[in-house]
Design a protein around this motif. Structure first.
Motif, PDB file in Angstrom:
ATOM      1  N   LYS A   2      36.537  40.052  39.942  1.00  0.00           N
ATOM      2  CA  LYS A   2      36.649  39.667  41.351  1.00  0.00           C
ATOM      3  C   LYS A   2      37.469  40.723  42.107  1.00  0.00           C
ATOM      4  CE  LYS A   2      36.274  34.701  40.497  1.00  0.00           C
ATOM      5  NZ  LYS A   2      36.927  33.383  40.635  1.00  0.00           N
ATOM      6  N   GLN A  34      32.119  41.335  41.629  1.00  0.00           N
ATOM      7  CA  GLN A  34      32.073  40.146  42.475  1.00  0.00           C
ATOM      8  C   GLN A  34      33.055  40.345  43.637  1.00  0.00           C
ATOM      9  OE1 GLN A  34      32.672  36.489  40.258  1.00  0.00           O
ATOM     10  NE2 GLN A  34      31.628  37.325  38.459  1.00  0.00           N
ATOM     11  N   ALA A  39      35.146  38.905  46.092  1.00  0.00           N
ATOM     12  CA  ALA A  39      35.680  37.549  46.249  1.00  0.00           C
ATOM     13  C   ALA A  39      36.067  37.233  47.689  1.00  0.00           C
ATOM     14  CB  ALA A  39      36.894  37.367  45.330  1.00  0.00           C
ATOM     15  N   VAL A  97      41.944  32.993  45.781  1.00  0.00           N
ATOM     16  CA  VAL A  97      41.237  33.523  44.609  1.00  0.00           C
ATOM     17  C   VAL A  97      42.028  33.281  43.329  1.00  0.00           C
ATOM     18  CG1 VAL A  97      40.227  35.600  43.558  1.00  0.00           C
ATOM     19  CG2 VAL A  97      40.138  35.290  46.048  1.00  0.00           C
ATOM     20  N   ASP A 117      43.244  36.195  38.875  1.00  0.00           N
ATOM     21  CA  ASP A 117      41.796  36.395  38.919  1.00  0.00           C
ATOM     22  C   ASP A 117      41.385  37.582  39.789  1.00  0.00           C
ATOM     23  OD1 ASP A 117      41.181  34.300  37.208  1.00  0.00           O
ATOM     24  OD2 ASP A 117      41.216  32.817  38.830  1.00  0.00           O
TER      25      ASP A 117
END
Length: 373
Positions: A175, A204, A206, A230, A234
């Motif tokens: 992320k 990804q 985020a 988030v 992470d």
């Protein structure tokens, strides 16, 4: 609409690029004919108006202004002067400063716009007064005569590529938070497009944030939101569009209790950012040669006002489009990634900083670890 680059400058080692650019200018300046006649007609007693956008970006006061001043003086045998004003991140203040330059009848204006769209009426007033306007670092709207900057999409590509490369096999499940610049700055869209071209489909994304006026305080507040939404553990990496915001992002991560800072990008090679790179707190920054951009902006400005058309054309071999103008003569300066492995061959080799500047007491051990002594 974002500026369209119709011809790109290849990325080369900056010392080589600088030597090549200076050589080309020297040859064209010796070409004689119309170039010499133009200079004689105008003379060296010229005034260059320089409008820079803010003081939060360290390079403007420390490098750009003094380098442009020095080059104008050198090109004019000490007779040319630079009239300087910094807008302090205020578009309205910059408009006032622009108006003062026009009223003071400067010969040419170099402007790094706080707000590229808002500056357009001022550019038109300057043109009506017969004063050429050159957009510096950021592409201004209105009838500008030239543009001097970097390949800004490439800046974002270099940043995005660095994140994907550092995440390696974990990239696809990682992320990433994107801390973009000021939407009023046309470069922001180019940085973002370049970065997304490298990140999209590889990681990804985020959260994404815009940062009004590039203010570190805004970036820090947005990073706190990202950490809360988030999750601190992470967040695998942070795309930060410049160094001022990168410092704020890192502060927010530390204050949230991060024991290891994820890869954070930057841009501008500010001294504190280079030190963070050396220490491992900031993963990388994008180094854009201040010397090459500033000195060539001065050359373009002087060539324009002295009607050195051959030299002007040699310096502005690229073209870009703005929302209000097509095929703007441009110089796009190459950029490179600055990491722990490339400090010596970038900012030290180009004389931007010395080892002593970087390796102050808190960073001596880190410098030794990478052979920087």
């Amino acid at each position: 609409m974002t500026p369209r680059t119709t011809r790109r400058t290849a990325v080369r080692p900056l010392t080589v690029a600088l030597a090549a650019a200076l050589s080309a200018v020297s040859l064209t300046a010796c070409g004689g004919g119309a170039s010499d006649d133009g200079a004689a007609a105008k003379g060296d007693d010229i005034t260059v108006g320089l409008l820079l956008p803010d003081k939060d970006t360290a390079r403007f006061e420390k490098f750009d202004h003094p380098l442009i001043k020095q080059e104008v003086e050198s090109l004019t045998g000490g007779r040319g002067t630079v009239r300087y004003a910094n807008a302090g991140s205020s578009a309205s203040r910059q408009s006032e400063q622009f108006g003062q330059m026009v009223a003071g009848k400067v010969d040419v204006i170099l402007v790094d716009a706080v707000d590229s769209r808002a500056i357009a009426p001022d550019v038109r007033k300057a043109k009506a007064a017969g004063i050429p306007v050159i957009a510096y670092d950021r592409l201004a709207e209105g009838p500008i005569d030239a543009y001097v900057s970097h390949d800004n999409e490439l800046v974002g590509q270099v940043q995005g590529r660095a994140i994907v490369g550092e995440l390696g096999d974990k990239a696809e499940s990682s992320k990433v938070v994107m801390m973009n610049g000021d939407p009023a700055d046309p470069n922001t869209a180019r940085f973002k497009d370049g970065a997304l071209g490298e990140l999209r489909g590889q990681v990804q994304i985020a959260r994404r944030y815009d940062t009004k006026e590039w203010k570190p305080a805004v970036a820090k507040a947005n990073m706190r939101k990202a950490i809360k939404e988030v999750g601190l553990n992470d967040i695998a990496a942070v795309y930060s569009a410049n160094d001022g915001m990168a410092g704020a992002v890192i502060e927010a991560l530390k204050e949230a209790g991060a024991t290891e800072i994820p890869p954070v990008t930057g841009q501008d090679a500010n001294l504190d950012a280079v030190q963070r790179v050396v220490s491992g707190e900031q993963y990388m920054t994008v180094y854009k040669s201040f010397l090459l951009e500033a000195t060539n902006a001065a050359k373009i400005a002087v060539a324009k006002v002295q009607d050195r058309s051959i030299e002007f054309a040699a310096l502005t071999r690229d073209t870009v489009d703005s929302p209000t103008q097509r095929d703007i003569p441009s110089m796009l300066v190459p950029v490179v990634a600055l990491t722990r492995d490339t400090v010596e061959e970038t900012v030290i080799a180009d004389g931007v900083y010395t080892v002593k500047d970087i390796c102050t007491a808190p960073y001596k051990a880190d410098c030794r670890a990478i052979g920087l002594e």
